[in-house]
Design a protein around this motif. Structure first.
Motif, PDB file in Angstrom:
ATOM      1  N   HIS A 102      46.482  26.037   5.380  1.00  0.00           N
ATOM      2  CA  HIS A 102      45.322  25.292   5.871  1.00  0.00           C
ATOM      3  C   HIS A 102      44.092  26.088   5.431  1.00  0.00           C
ATOM      4  CE1 HIS A 102      42.870  23.864   9.648  1.00  0.00           C
ATOM      5  NE2 HIS A 102      42.348  23.480   8.502  1.00  0.00           N
TER       6      HIS A 102
ATOM      7  N   TYR B  11      38.485  24.250  13.648  1.00  0.00           N
ATOM      8  CA  TYR B  11      38.546  23.030  12.818  1.00  0.00           C
ATOM      9  C   TYR B  11      37.146  22.681  12.303  1.00  0.00           C
ATOM     10  CZ  TYR B  11      43.223  22.657  14.557  1.00  0.00           C
ATOM     11  OH  TYR B  11      44.542  22.939  14.820  1.00  0.00           O
TER      12      TYR B  11
ATOM     13  N   ASN C 113      54.968  28.954  12.572  1.00  0.00           N
ATOM     14  CA  ASN C 113      53.537  28.743  12.755  1.00  0.00           C
ATOM     15  C   ASN C 113      52.825  30.094  12.855  1.00  0.00           C
ATOM     16  OD1 ASN C 113      51.042  28.627  14.233  1.00  0.00           O
ATOM     17  ND2 ASN C 113      51.476  26.490  14.679  1.00  0.00           N
TER      18      ASN C 113
ATOM     19  N   ILE D 186      49.115  16.175   5.469  1.00  0.00           N
ATOM     20  CA  ILE D 186      48.016  15.458   6.121  1.00  0.00           C
ATOM     21  C   ILE D 186      48.179  15.536   7.636  1.00  0.00           C
ATOM     22  CG2 ILE D 186      46.817  13.245   6.321  1.00  0.00           C
ATOM     23  CD1 ILE D 186      47.948  12.468   3.585  1.00  0.00           C
ATOM     24  N   GLY D 187      47.116  15.923   8.315  1.00  0.00           N
ATOM     25  CA  GLY D 187      47.146  15.990   9.771  1.00  0.00           C
ATOM     26  C   GLY D 187      46.267  14.922  10.382  1.00  0.00           C
ATOM     27  N   ARG D 188      45.036  15.310  10.724  1.00  0.00           N
ATOM     28  CA  ARG D 188      44.148  14.397  11.458  1.00  0.00           C
ATOM     29  C   ARG D 188      43.907  13.079  10.724  1.00  0.00           C
ATOM     30  NH1 ARG D 188      39.485  18.493  11.777  1.00  0.00           N
ATOM     31  NH2 ARG D 188      40.440  18.860   9.737  1.00  0.00           N
TER      32      ARG D 188
ATOM     33  N   ALA E 133      51.640  16.643   8.878  1.00  0.00           N
ATOM     34  CA  ALA E 133      51.467  17.987   9.447  1.00  0.00           C
ATOM     35  C   ALA E 133      52.051  18.065  10.859  1.00  0.00           C
ATOM     36  CB  ALA E 133      49.972  18.329   9.491  1.00  0.00           C
ATOM     37  N   PRO E 134      52.440  19.272  11.245  1.00  0.00           N
ATOM     38  CA  PRO E 134      52.820  19.452  12.644  1.00  0.00           C
ATOM     39  C   PRO E 134      51.569  19.345  13.517  1.00  0.00           C
ATOM     40  CG  PRO E 134      52.730  21.573  11.509  1.00  0.00           C
ATOM     41  CD  PRO E 134      52.473  20.527  10.478  1.00  0.00           C
ATOM     42  N   MET E 135      51.608  18.525  14.542  1.00  0.00           N
ATOM     43  CA  MET E 135      50.454  18.423  15.449  1.00  0.00           C
ATOM     44  C   MET E 135      50.943  18.265  16.881  1.00  0.00           C
ATOM     45  SD  MET E 135      47.594  16.133  13.476  1.00  0.00           S
ATOM     46  CE  MET E 135      48.706  14.910  12.808  1.00  0.00           C
ATOM     47  N   GLU E 136      50.555  19.221  17.706  1.00  0.00           N
ATOM     48  CA  GLU E 136      50.964  19.206  19.100  1.00  0.00           C
ATOM     49  C   GLU E 136      50.536  17.892  19.762  1.00  0.00           C
ATOM     50  OE1 GLU E 136      48.938  21.986  21.598  1.00  0.00           O
ATOM     51  OE2 GLU E 136      50.580  22.019  23.058  1.00  0.00           O
TER      52      GLU E 136
ATOM     53  N   LYS F  78      53.561  28.312   7.798  1.00  0.00           N
ATOM     54  CA  LYS F  78      52.274  27.606   7.721  1.00  0.00           C
ATOM     55  C   LYS F  78      51.219  28.511   8.335  1.00  0.00           C
ATOM     56  CE  LYS F  78      49.968  23.301   9.116  1.00  0.00           C
ATOM     57  NZ  LYS F  78      49.161  23.680  10.272  1.00  0.00           N
TER      58      LYS F  78
ATOM     59  N   GLN G 146      59.108  23.167  13.597  1.00  0.00           N
ATOM     60  CA  GLN G 146      58.190  24.312  13.556  1.00  0.00           C
ATOM     61  C   GLN G 146      58.264  25.109  14.862  1.00  0.00           C
ATOM     62  OE1 GLN G 146      53.853  24.289  14.139  1.00  0.00           O
ATOM     63  NE2 GLN G 146      53.656  24.968  12.024  1.00  0.00           N
TER      64      GLN G 146
ATOM     65  N   PHE H 157      54.662  21.985  17.150  1.00  0.00           N
ATOM     66  CA  PHE H 157      55.170  23.358  17.252  1.00  0.00           C
ATOM     67  C   PHE H 157      55.927  23.528  18.564  1.00  0.00           C
ATOM     68  CE2 PHE H 157      50.928  25.521  18.813  1.00  0.00           C
ATOM     69  CZ  PHE H 157      50.960  24.762  19.950  1.00  0.00           C
TER      70      PHE H 157
ATOM     71  N   ASN I 288      46.761  21.981   2.659  1.00  0.00           N
ATOM     72  CA  ASN I 288      46.421  21.265   3.891  1.00  0.00           C
ATOM     73  C   ASN I 288      44.956  21.511   4.291  1.00  0.00           C
ATOM     74  OD1 ASN I 288      46.672  22.128   7.249  1.00  0.00           O
ATOM     75  ND2 ASN I 288      46.943  20.006   6.613  1.00  0.00           N
ATOM     76  N   GLY I 289      44.334  20.442   4.780  1.00  0.00           N
ATOM     77  CA  GLY I 289      42.991  20.554   5.326  1.00  0.00           C
ATOM     78  C   GLY I 289      42.042  19.522   4.765  1.00  0.00           C
ATOM     79  N   ASP I 290      41.630  18.603   5.653  1.00  0.00           N
ATOM     80  CA  ASP I 290      40.598  17.617   5.312  1.00  0.00           C
ATOM     81  C   ASP I 290      40.989  16.613   4.236  1.00  0.00           C
ATOM     82  OD1 ASP I 290      38.670  18.229   7.228  1.00  0.00           O
ATOM     83  OD2 ASP I 290      38.041  19.989   6.101  1.00  0.00           O
TER      84      ASP I 290
HETATM   85  C1  LIG Z   1      45.839  17.722  17.673  1.00  0.00           C
HETATM   86  C2  LIG Z   1      46.299  18.767  16.706  1.00  0.00           C
HETATM   87  C3  LIG Z   1      47.448  19.485  16.964  1.00  0.00           C
HETATM   88  C4  LIG Z   1      47.892  20.446  16.055  1.00  0.00           C
HETATM   89  N1  LIG Z   1      49.068  21.093  16.296  1.00  0.00           N
HETATM   90  C5  LIG Z   1      49.574  21.928  15.348  1.00  0.00           C
HETATM   91  C6  LIG Z   1      50.872  22.490  15.482  1.00  0.00           C
HETATM   92  O1  LIG Z   1      51.590  22.230  16.452  1.00  0.00           O
HETATM   93  N2  LIG Z   1      51.309  23.323  14.489  1.00  0.00           N
HETATM   94  C7  LIG Z   1      50.542  23.617  13.372  1.00  0.00           C
HETATM   95  O2  LIG Z   1      50.984  24.360  12.503  1.00  0.00           O
HETATM   96  N3  LIG Z   1      49.323  23.085  13.232  1.00  0.00           N
HETATM   97  C8  LIG Z   1      48.842  22.242  14.171  1.00  0.00           C
HETATM   98  N4  LIG Z   1      47.636  21.641  13.969  1.00  0.00           N
HETATM   99  C9  LIG Z   1      46.923  21.884  12.681  1.00  0.00           C
HETATM  100  C10 LIG Z   1      47.324  20.832  11.642  1.00  0.00           C
HETATM  101  O3  LIG Z   1      48.687  20.910  11.321  1.00  0.00           O
HETATM  102  C11 LIG Z   1      46.506  21.007  10.348  1.00  0.00           C
HETATM  103  O4  LIG Z   1      46.769  22.278   9.812  1.00  0.00           O
HETATM  104  C12 LIG Z   1      45.005  20.902  10.575  1.00  0.00           C
HETATM  105  O5  LIG Z   1      44.704  19.819  11.432  1.00  0.00           O
HETATM  106  C13 LIG Z   1      44.249  20.725   9.247  1.00  0.00           C
HETATM  107  O6  LIG Z   1      44.729  19.610   8.539  1.00  0.00           O
HETATM  108  P1  LIG Z   1      43.966  18.171   8.590  1.00  0.00           P
HETATM  109  O7  LIG Z   1      42.558  18.415   8.153  1.00  0.00           O
HETATM  110  O8  LIG Z   1      44.749  17.305   7.670  1.00  0.00           O
HETATM  111  O9  LIG Z   1      44.014  17.730  10.021  1.00  0.00           O
HETATM  112  C14 LIG Z   1      47.155  20.719  14.886  1.00  0.00           C
HETATM  113  C15 LIG Z   1      45.983  20.003  14.644  1.00  0.00           C
HETATM  114  C16 LIG Z   1      45.555  19.036  15.526  1.00  0.00           C
HETATM  115  C17 LIG Z   1      44.291  18.278  15.219  1.00  0.00           C
END
Ligand SMILES: Cc1cc2nc3c(=O)[nH]c(=O)nc-3n(C[C@H](O)[C@H](O)[C@H](O)COP(=O)(O)O)c2cc1C
Length: 346
Positions: A169, A177, A97, A223-225, A15-18, A139, A70, A41, A200-202
């Motif tokens: 998500h 979250y 996004n 998958i993100g976290r 997943a994209p995660m800042e 997304k 993204q 993003f 996506n999510g959990d």
């Molecule tokens: C630290 C962090 C940064 C995130 N940054 C972005 C982002 O830049 N773009 C985006 O679309 N979602 C972002 N998300 C959301 C994740 O992409 C994802 O949708 C969300 O965490 C749920 O998925 P997960 O349960 O697998 O973590 C971020 C989530 C986290 C925890």
């Protein structure tokens, strides 16, 4: 499932995660089997203003590909212009996004705020699709809050605007979250959509990943976290999906080794100072569940020298060997289960 020229079978995506999905982390996830990786993003306005830091977020090496860039923003013009700039780095596709719940984004009318303006959302999407020669995806979340879930109304608008896939998500903006992602709703999204759906999510472990596919019928999962501090999840998920079993669990040696590799890559790409500083948020996740971890974590987050960090990690690895002999190391899989049980057992 197909997006542009990419034809993939049950892909598993990062997943994209800042401040997480940067080049170093993407490389590691890729090495462990992620099929597609997303950038953090990137602000459309910042790309338009040629902000260096934002341009760096789009840099990637061929061995990371396919990489998705993204972008976020709140105007058709800015987003179209930014998308054209992003397309120049030749991403696999560009993702918009429409899901970020944070005040700094949604408070300015971008990200999840656009869930309240479906027409504008569609107009931005259409403008981006028109501006670039690469596929465009979106997304987003289920809606602004539980009382106003409108994703089923939004899907055909985005499809008409030309998206080639939708990542969903399973939460609303108001849920941030919290709670548990709603996989039933993801299944409804899948039923409604004609484009491929990325669920996506959990997803916290490989079993969750398999269950996500089964429960939602989605075309891909993201998958993100669950990947933070645990890039092994990609390898395990691929194994479980392809062969029905997981060959091995990472032990503390593997986890410390990957943490060190991550640090080296971070220093390589961001320089000694930032590369070391930005790794601070990751140690806790690489080491979670190991004995007496808080003491070593405190040391790690105060250390400015990356060489010293490696020494501290190596010393801790030795300490863990002692704990292992005393039978004090808990199975890592158990920790992941603590997170995921709610989902797998429901
Ligand atoms: C630290 C962090 C940064 C995130 N940054 C972005 C982002 O830049 N773009 C985006 O679309 N979602 C972002 N998300 C959301 C994740 O992409 C994802 O949708 C969300 O965490 C749920 O998925 P997960 O349960 O697998 O973590 C971020 C989530 C986290 C925890």
């Amino acid at each position: 499932m197909q997006i542009g020229g990419f034809d993939m079978k049950r892909p598993v995506m990062l997943a994209p995660m800042e401040e997480v999905s940067d080049r170093s982390f993407r490389k590691i996830c890729k090495r462990f089997g992620a099929d597609v990786v997303y950038t953090e993003f990137i602000s459309a306005e910042a790309l338009r203003r040629q902000v260096d830091k934002s341009f760096r977020k789009m840099e990637f090496d061929p061995d990371e590909a396919p990489v998705v860039v993204q972008i976020f923003g709140n105007s058709e013009d800015a987003m179209a212009e930014a998308a054209a700039i992003a397309a120049d780095v030749r991403p696999a596709w560009i993702d918009i996004n429409f899901g970020c719940p944070a005040k700094k984004v949604a408070g300015k009318g971008a990200g999840a705020a656009l869930l309240k303006e479906p027409e504008k959302m569609a107009a931005i999407t259409a403008a981006v699709v028109k501006a670039v020669p690469v596929p465009v995806t979106v997304k987003t979340r289920l809606g602004w809050d539980r009382e106003s879930i409108n994703i089923l109304d939004i899907i055909p608008r985005l499809e008409d605007a030309g998206i080639q896939a939708l990542a969903i998500h399973g939460r609303t903006r108001s849920e941030m979250y919290r709670g548990v992602a709603d996989w039933d709703w993801i299944a409804r999204v899948k039923e409604r959509a004609t484009v491929p759906v990325i669920a996506n999510g959990d997803i916290w472990c490989a079993a969750d990943a398999r269950e996500m596919y089964r429960h939602t019928g989605a075309d891909a999962i993201m998958i993100g976290r669950g990947a933070i501090g645990n890039p092994f999840i990609f390898r395990q998920t691929k194994e479980l999906l392809d062969h029905g079993r997981i060959s091995s669990q990472p032990d503390f040696h593997d986890r410390i080794e990957v943490a060190i590799e991550h640090l080296r890559l971070s220093v390589h790409y961001k320089g000694e100072r930032y590369g070391t500083l930005e790794m601070r948020r990751h140690y806790a996740t690489y080491l979670k569940g190991l004995p007496k971890v808080s003491k070593v974590r405190d040391k790690l987050v105060r250390e400015d020298s990356w060489q010293q960090v490696i020494e501290i990690l190596r010393a801790y690895e030795e300490e863990c060997e002692g704990y292992e002999r005393e039978g004090k190391i808990r199975d890592y899989a158990e920790f992941l289960n603590d997170h995921s049980k709610r989902l797998v057992l429901r």
